[in-house]
Design an enzyme around this catalytic site. Sequence first.
Site, PDB file in Angstrom:
ATOM      1  NE  ARG A 186      -1.652  -2.083   3.317  1.00 15.53           N
ATOM      2  CZ  ARG A 186      -1.979  -2.450   4.845  1.00 15.53           C
ATOM      3  NH1 ARG A 186      -3.844  -2.642   4.453  1.00 15.53           N
ATOM      4  NH2 ARG A 186      -1.265  -3.899   4.650  1.00 15.53           N
TER       5      ARG A 186
ATOM      6  CE  LYS B 245      35.343  21.220   2.813  1.00 14.50           C
ATOM      7  NZ  LYS B 245      36.147  21.029   1.769  1.00 14.50           N
TER       8      LYS B 245
HETATM    9  C1  UD1 Z   1      -2.444  -6.981  11.087  1.00 21.70           C
HETATM   10  C2  UD1 Z   1      -3.293  -7.359  12.047  1.00 21.70           C
HETATM   11  C3  UD1 Z   1      -4.577  -7.042  12.456  1.00 21.70           C
HETATM   12  C4  UD1 Z   1      -4.166  -5.877  13.204  1.00 21.70           C
HETATM   13  C5  UD1 Z   1      -3.125  -4.936  13.197  1.00 21.70           C
HETATM   14  C6  UD1 Z   1      -2.804  -3.678  13.733  1.00 21.70           C
HETATM   15  C7  UD1 Z   1      -3.176 -10.302  11.580  1.00 21.70           C
HETATM   16  C8  UD1 Z   1      -3.264 -10.760  10.125  1.00 21.70           C
HETATM   17  N1  UD1 Z   1      -3.669  -9.131  11.046  1.00 21.70           N
HETATM   18  O1  UD1 Z   1      -2.385  -6.078  10.243  1.00 21.70           O
HETATM   19  O2  UD1 Z   1      -5.044  -7.658  13.119  1.00 21.70           O
HETATM   20  O3  UD1 Z   1      -5.152  -5.218  13.439  1.00 21.70           O
HETATM   21  O4  UD1 Z   1      -1.871  -5.734  11.583  1.00 21.70           O
HETATM   22  O5  UD1 Z   1      -1.778  -2.503  12.897  1.00 21.70           O
HETATM   23  O6  UD1 Z   1      -2.060 -10.147  12.086  1.00 21.70           O
HETATM   24  N2  UD1 Z   1       4.372  -9.273   8.040  1.00 21.70           N
HETATM   25  C9  UD1 Z   1       5.896 -10.141   8.186  1.00 21.70           C
HETATM   26  N3  UD1 Z   1       5.224 -10.917   7.249  1.00 21.70           N
HETATM   27  C10 UD1 Z   1       4.445 -11.057   6.237  1.00 21.70           C
HETATM   28  C11 UD1 Z   1       3.189 -10.188   6.834  1.00 21.70           C
HETATM   29  C12 UD1 Z   1       3.208  -8.773   7.349  1.00 21.70           C
HETATM   30  O7  UD1 Z   1       6.139  -9.643   8.147  1.00 21.70           O
HETATM   31  O8  UD1 Z   1       3.853 -11.911   5.943  1.00 21.70           O
HETATM   32  C13 UD1 Z   1       5.015  -7.983   8.836  1.00 21.70           C
HETATM   33  C14 UD1 Z   1       4.683  -6.120   8.385  1.00 21.70           C
HETATM   34  O9  UD1 Z   1       5.890  -5.604   8.167  1.00 21.70           O
HETATM   35  C15 UD1 Z   1       4.017  -5.552   9.556  1.00 21.70           C
HETATM   36  C16 UD1 Z   1       3.425  -6.695  10.082  1.00 21.70           C
HETATM   37  O10 UD1 Z   1       3.965  -7.364   9.708  1.00 21.70           O
HETATM   38  O11 UD1 Z   1       4.769  -5.016  10.407  1.00 21.70           O
HETATM   39  C17 UD1 Z   1       2.213  -6.084  10.167  1.00 21.70           C
HETATM   40  O12 UD1 Z   1       1.606  -6.659   8.620  1.00 21.70           O
HETATM   41  P1  UD1 Z   1      -0.024  -5.720   7.810  1.00 21.70           P
HETATM   42  O13 UD1 Z   1      -0.022  -6.678   6.342  1.00 21.70           O
HETATM   43  O14 UD1 Z   1       0.009  -4.462   7.508  1.00 21.70           O
HETATM   44  O15 UD1 Z   1      -0.719  -6.208   8.467  1.00 21.70           O
HETATM   45  P2  UD1 Z   1      -2.028  -5.805   8.940  1.00 21.70           P
HETATM   46  O16 UD1 Z   1      -3.288  -6.014   7.709  1.00 21.70           O
HETATM   47  O17 UD1 Z   1      -1.933  -3.874   9.384  1.00 21.70           O
HETATM   48 CA    CA Z   2       0.027  -2.441   9.198  1.00 19.62          CA
END
Ligand code: UD1
Ligand code: CA
Length: 465
Positions: free
Chosen positions: A15, A352
Amino acid sequence: MNKYAIVLAAGKGTRMKSIREDVSKVSFPILGRPMLQWVLEALKSLQLDQIVTVVGFGGATSEEIAKPYGEVVWQNEQKGTGHAVMMAAPVLEDKDGVTLICCGDTPLLTDKTLAALLSAHETNHNALTLLTAVVDDPHGYGRIVKKDGRVERIVEQKDCTPDLDAVHEINAGVYAFDNRELFRHLSRLTPNNAAKEYYLTDVIGMFVEEGLKVSSFSIADVAETMGVNDRYQLSVAAKSMQRRINKRWMLHGVTFEDPETAYIGPEVKLSRDTVIRPNTYVLGKSWIGHENIIGPGTYLENVRIGERNVIQFCHMTDTIVDDDTDLGPYFRTRKGVHIHSHAHVGNFNEFKNIEFGEGSKCAHLSYLGDANIGEGVNVGCGTIIANYDGVNKFHTDIGDHVFLGSGTTIISPVTIGDYGFTAAGSTINRDVPAHDVGIARARQENKPGYADVLHERALAKKNGK
Ligand code: UD1
Ligand code: CA
């Protein structure tokens, strides 16, 4: 009890819509500090036994940020938050204790909140405590589904039915887990959901089904839980952080004429009775003493500023300023500049690698590079130190109480002794001994009446004669 943390930072950050494949979302900066580092700093102050950061997409940049804080593990394919936590198994799986999990994209979380979550977890002897918040706009977050006031499960936005869509209590993405139970359940996750991902949040439902003790811990300041998924949210988080920092300094005794346009970095120290005027940045490792007036329109990075200086419309990096100076408007300094007390450097100057001695003045339009300049020196308008031959840089020494006439060009290396003087318009390429005058320009000759001759000639040419 041993305490660990896992920071999830491998996600793609789709995003953010970046064209770069080598930059992770969590390395986007807020006030000069990557989002991930904000989270790691909050964790660091909890003095945990180990911090494990999971990196993946654009992972080299994230790894560099996370390494000083502990262990780094890789999630080479981003299959969801649950899958990301599994990557920490080789480091943590067989350990007793509690594990905090947070996301690298929630930069506003404070150590205070994390500590409160941990302590609630311990006092209640929970297997899992999750941080929740009631927010106005829950869209995009996992929703907390409760039954009889107790957490039952979490449903992700993508899997929300319309009635769940209306739930305003959200999962902040921060959890305290019993470490062994966490890893025992992770292996049972499946990607049976709209995103086809292994959701960490599905573990919550499993815990509840098995009768393990799960509680939510509701946060008072919901702003802290904000996750940054796109660049609009990045700007909102940055604004929040800016306000938090500025408020802290105002309560400490620093005046901000317009805090909305003052940007103070996390590693900056300000002192009481300094005034920060509008459109001003102070970033990097900067230290600012008492009673300075900084701004308007000033950018400072890695500077050390003493007391009672007036610095307006300046751009200064890697610079030391002592006390009682008057700098700007439109003065630029780069690496290695030290302005001593009571100096004055006025408009449109660039320095500088310069020592600029006590009480010396450079009022306008000069470039000075690679020189030591003594006390009480006057640098005339339009002075240039030519310090570079295209390959090498050369050093110049200018003694105390030297007077450099306007338009002096100094071709380094040159030494000008104390009380030396250069005539205006001189190109100085040899040393000027103390108390001597260096003149290096053609002697003037006047041709009587010749101006009229030239004018007549020009008119004749115009009229085609
Ligand atoms: C996630 C939570 C959601 C919560 C929200 C809070 C899950 C499934 N959902 O959603 O319930 O309300 O955070 O901000 O956990 N990441 C990885 N590996 C992956 C996917 C993600 O390391 O394969 C990391 C991302 O870098 C990020 C974090 O996990 O820092 C959260 O991932 P993101 O995709 O932003 O989750 P949300 O859709 O925000
Ligand atoms: Ca997030």
